[in-house]
Design a protein around this motif. Structure first.
Motif, mmCIF file in Angstrom:
data_model
loop_
_atom_site.group_PDB
_atom_site.id
_atom_site.type_symbol
_atom_site.label_atom_id
_atom_site.label_comp_id
_atom_site.label_asym_id
_atom_site.label_seq_id
_atom_site.Cartn_x
_atom_site.Cartn_y
_atom_site.Cartn_z
ATOM 1 N N ALA A 52 19.953 2.667 -42.763
ATOM 2 C CA ALA A 52 19.009 3.668 -42.289
ATOM 3 C C ALA A 52 17.636 3.008 -42.238
ATOM 4 C CB ALA A 52 18.976 4.892 -43.198
ATOM 5 N N GLY A 53 16.851 3.392 -41.259
ATOM 6 C CA GLY A 53 15.519 2.820 -41.137
ATOM 7 C C GLY A 53 14.737 3.519 -40.048
ATOM 8 N N SER A 54 13.487 3.126 -39.899
ATOM 9 C CA SER A 54 12.600 3.709 -38.895
ATOM 10 C C SER A 54 12.834 3.065 -37.534
ATOM 11 C CB SER A 54 11.140 3.524 -39.301
ATOM 12 O OG SER A 54 10.871 4.215 -40.506
ATOM 13 N N ALA A 55 12.891 3.904 -36.504
ATOM 14 C CA ALA A 55 13.198 3.411 -35.161
ATOM 15 C C ALA A 55 12.007 2.692 -34.537
ATOM 16 C CB ALA A 55 13.617 4.568 -34.267
ATOM 17 N N VAL A 56 12.282 1.497 -34.024
ATOM 18 C CA VAL A 56 11.415 0.845 -33.053
ATOM 19 C C VAL A 56 12.181 0.922 -31.738
ATOM 20 C CG1 VAL A 56 10.412 -1.338 -32.280
ATOM 21 C CG2 VAL A 56 10.269 -0.677 -34.685
ATOM 22 N N THR A 57 11.647 1.645 -30.771
ATOM 23 C CA THR A 57 12.383 1.914 -29.541
ATOM 24 C C THR A 57 12.020 0.931 -28.433
ATOM 25 O OG1 THR A 57 10.727 3.494 -28.737
ATOM 26 C CG2 THR A 57 12.516 4.360 -30.110
ATOM 27 N N VAL A 58 13.017 0.629 -27.607
ATOM 28 C CA VAL A 58 12.818 -0.322 -26.511
ATOM 29 C C VAL A 58 13.463 0.235 -25.246
ATOM 30 C CG1 VAL A 58 13.049 -2.715 -25.751
ATOM 31 C CG2 VAL A 58 13.036 -2.187 -28.201
ATOM 32 N N LEU A 59 12.708 0.281 -24.172
ATOM 33 C CA LEU A 59 13.227 0.661 -22.868
ATOM 34 C C LEU A 59 13.166 -0.553 -21.957
ATOM 35 C CD1 LEU A 59 14.291 2.838 -20.950
ATOM 36 C CD2 LEU A 59 11.911 3.389 -20.376
ATOM 37 N N CYS A 60 14.336 -1.071 -21.595
ATOM 38 C CA CYS A 60 14.444 -2.285 -20.781
ATOM 39 C C CYS A 60 14.903 -1.958 -19.374
ATOM 40 C CB CYS A 60 15.470 -3.251 -21.394
ATOM 41 S SG CYS A 60 14.999 -3.984 -22.964
ATOM 42 N N TRP A 61 14.694 -2.913 -18.466
ATOM 43 C CA TRP A 61 15.299 -2.848 -17.155
ATOM 44 C C TRP A 61 16.731 -3.358 -17.264
ATOM 45 C CZ3 TRP A 61 13.097 -0.220 -13.429
ATOM 46 C CH2 TRP A 61 13.585 -0.320 -12.130
ATOM 47 N N PRO A 62 17.674 -2.811 -16.498
ATOM 48 C CA PRO A 62 19.052 -3.309 -16.572
ATOM 49 C C PRO A 62 19.132 -4.814 -16.310
ATOM 50 C CG PRO A 62 18.958 -1.285 -15.290
ATOM 51 C CD PRO A 62 17.539 -1.695 -15.539
ATOM 52 N N GLY A 63 19.912 -5.499 -17.152
ATOM 53 C CA GLY A 63 20.081 -6.939 -16.980
ATOM 54 C C GLY A 63 18.878 -7.754 -17.379
ATOM 55 N N ASP A 64 17.967 -7.174 -18.132
ATOM 56 C CA ASP A 64 16.704 -7.830 -18.482
ATOM 57 C C ASP A 64 16.369 -7.520 -19.942
ATOM 58 O OD1 ASP A 64 13.822 -8.399 -18.737
ATOM 59 O OD2 ASP A 64 13.845 -8.526 -16.545
ATOM 60 N N ASN A 65 16.113 -8.541 -20.751
ATOM 61 C CA ASN A 65 15.799 -8.304 -22.169
ATOM 62 C C ASN A 65 14.368 -8.679 -22.545
ATOM 63 O OD1 ASN A 65 15.814 -11.096 -22.308
ATOM 64 N ND2 ASN A 65 17.492 -11.243 -23.792
ATOM 65 N N GLY A 92 25.038 -8.343 -21.943
ATOM 66 C CA GLY A 92 24.803 -8.802 -23.312
ATOM 67 C C GLY A 92 23.371 -9.251 -23.520
ATOM 68 N N SER A 93 22.493 -8.305 -23.769
ATOM 69 C CA SER A 93 21.052 -8.595 -23.842
ATOM 70 C C SER A 93 20.593 -9.006 -25.234
ATOM 71 C CB SER A 93 20.252 -7.366 -23.399
ATOM 72 O OG SER A 93 20.518 -6.271 -24.267
ATOM 73 N N PHE A 94 21.507 -9.038 -26.213
ATOM 74 C CA PHE A 94 21.129 -9.313 -27.605
ATOM 75 C C PHE A 94 22.165 -10.224 -28.230
ATOM 76 C CE2 PHE A 94 20.910 -8.636 -32.126
ATOM 77 C CZ PHE A 94 19.579 -8.351 -32.402
ATOM 78 N N GLY A 95 21.658 -11.236 -28.985
ATOM 79 C CA GLY A 95 22.564 -12.154 -29.657
ATOM 80 C C GLY A 95 21.988 -12.694 -30.950
ATOM 81 N N TRP A 130 25.299 -1.670 -33.711
ATOM 82 C CA TRP A 130 26.061 -0.609 -33.062
ATOM 83 C C TRP A 130 25.759 -0.716 -31.576
ATOM 84 C CZ3 TRP A 130 24.461 -0.721 -37.876
ATOM 85 C CH2 TRP A 130 25.298 -0.205 -38.888
ATOM 86 N N SER A 131 26.778 -0.935 -30.753
ATOM 87 C CA SER A 131 26.548 -1.172 -29.335
ATOM 88 C C SER A 131 27.601 -0.473 -28.495
ATOM 89 C CB SER A 131 26.572 -2.676 -29.034
ATOM 90 O OG SER A 131 27.888 -3.195 -29.198
ATOM 91 N N ALA A 132 27.328 -0.392 -27.196
ATOM 92 C CA ALA A 132 28.284 0.209 -26.271
ATOM 93 C C ALA A 132 29.282 -0.802 -25.746
ATOM 94 C CB ALA A 132 27.541 0.857 -25.107
ATOM 95 N N ALA A 133 29.020 -2.096 -25.960
ATOM 96 C CA ALA A 133 29.923 -3.120 -25.442
ATOM 97 C C ALA A 133 29.678 -4.442 -26.147
ATOM 98 C CB ALA A 133 29.730 -3.298 -23.936
ATOM 99 N N VAL A 134 30.699 -5.268 -26.152
ATOM 100 C CA VAL A 134 30.567 -6.685 -26.476
ATOM 101 C C VAL A 134 30.736 -7.419 -25.158
ATOM 102 C CG1 VAL A 134 31.580 -8.641 -27.680
ATOM 103 C CG2 VAL A 134 31.415 -6.427 -28.828
ATOM 104 N N ASN A 135 29.722 -8.177 -24.768
ATOM 105 C CA ASN A 135 29.698 -8.723 -23.413
ATOM 106 C C ASN A 135 28.890 -10.010 -23.390
ATOM 107 O OD1 ASN A 135 29.693 -9.165 -20.674
ATOM 108 N ND2 ASN A 135 28.768 -7.200 -20.116
ATOM 109 N N ALA A 136 29.524 -11.093 -22.997
ATOM 110 C CA ALA A 136 28.844 -12.395 -22.947
ATOM 111 C C ALA A 136 27.892 -12.526 -21.768
ATOM 112 C CB ALA A 136 29.879 -13.522 -22.889
ATOM 113 N N GLN A 137 27.915 -11.575 -20.858
ATOM 114 C CA GLN A 137 27.041 -11.639 -19.686
ATOM 115 C C GLN A 137 25.577 -11.722 -20.100
ATOM 116 O OE1 GLN A 137 27.571 -11.693 -16.190
ATOM 117 N NE2 GLN A 137 25.377 -12.089 -16.275
ATOM 118 N N GLY A 138 24.881 -12.734 -19.632
ATOM 119 C CA GLY A 138 23.488 -12.937 -19.995
ATOM 120 C C GLY A 138 22.533 -12.087 -19.180
#
Length: 236
Positions: A52-65, A92-95, A130-138
């Motif tokens: 549990a923790g305080s949210a830092v929110t991020v709104l990205c463009w699709p395919g862009d991190n 896969g925007s996070f690794g 916690w994610s919606a997918a595991v995806n190697a796509q960069g």
């Protein structure tokens, strides 16, 4: 879409966050009137972990991190990074490199509507996701988004500084202004469940404890013997 990075976000007090963490997602969800869940599509890449923790929110463009890079600077110890995109994207925007930077800053984990990669490394280093997918796509780093603005995840709106709880049951948002009220309701629910647990261990039935027999009767549910059932429905 406005492209901003909001700084100096107010957070809930650490003791309240820890108490919410102790209750877990299912209990707090029920205590909130069955609201706040961030969607069944967000699944943990690990098991047996609760944060549990305080949210830092991020709104990205699709395919862009790009904006995840900007968000790292805004993270403090005890935060949870919450990422979504302007339209659906499972790239896969996070690794592992992001996790290394966030873990160094004391961030407790990631919740994302997108994809993650380097999963074996994330598990090995103990960085919960916690994610919606595991995806190697960069992804690329080319389009502006925002950090610490309200975002929609599942059916919930997550604002910076809200409390995020995540465990094997999924992820949940508790609005910061409601933290104390939710804590009181969750404490009461835990006490009630303890009483029910003791009653069930003593042999009491949930049908009786929860006064459900009357509801069955109102709905027309009848109790019949096996012989009566076979007579009414024919033997197989």
């Amino acid at each position: 879409m406005k492209t901003v990075v909001v700084t100096d976000v107010e957070r809930a007090d650490a003791s309240s966050i820890e108490r919410l963490a102790a209750h877990g997602v299912a209990t707090v969800h029920e205590a909130m009137g069955r609201t706040g869940l961030l969607g069944a599509s967000l699944r943990p890449i690990q098991s047996g972990v609760r944060i549990a923790g305080s949210a830092v929110t991020v709104l990205c463009w699709p395919g862009d991190n790009l904006m995840i890079h900007a968000a790292v600077e805004q993270c403090r110890e005890g935060d949870v990074l919450v990422v979504t995109t302007a339209s659906p994207s499972l790239d896969g925007s996070f690794g592992e490199l992001f996790a290394t930077a966030l873990q160094h800053r004391g961030v407790r984990g990631l919740v994302t509507t997108g994809g993650v990669r380097d999963v074996a490394d994330l598990r090995a280093m103990g960085f919960p996701v916690w994610s919606a997918a595991v995806n190697a796509q960069g992804t690329v780093k080319a389009t502006a988004g925002s950090v610490n603005v309200p975002i929609t995840v599942g059916s919930a709106v997550v604002s910076a500084g809200d409390v995020i709880i995540a465990d094997d049951d999924g992820a949940l948002c508790v609005p910061r202004r409601y933290v104390q009220a939710v804590l009181g309701a969750a404490d009461a629910r835990v006490r009630k469940e303890a009483e029910s647990r003791a009653a069930y261990l003593a042999g009491e039935l949930s049908l009786d404890r929860n006064q459900l027999r009357g509801i069955l009767n109102e709905l027309g549910v009848r109790y019949v013997s096996a012989a009566e059932y076979e007579a009414d429905n024919g033997s197989s």
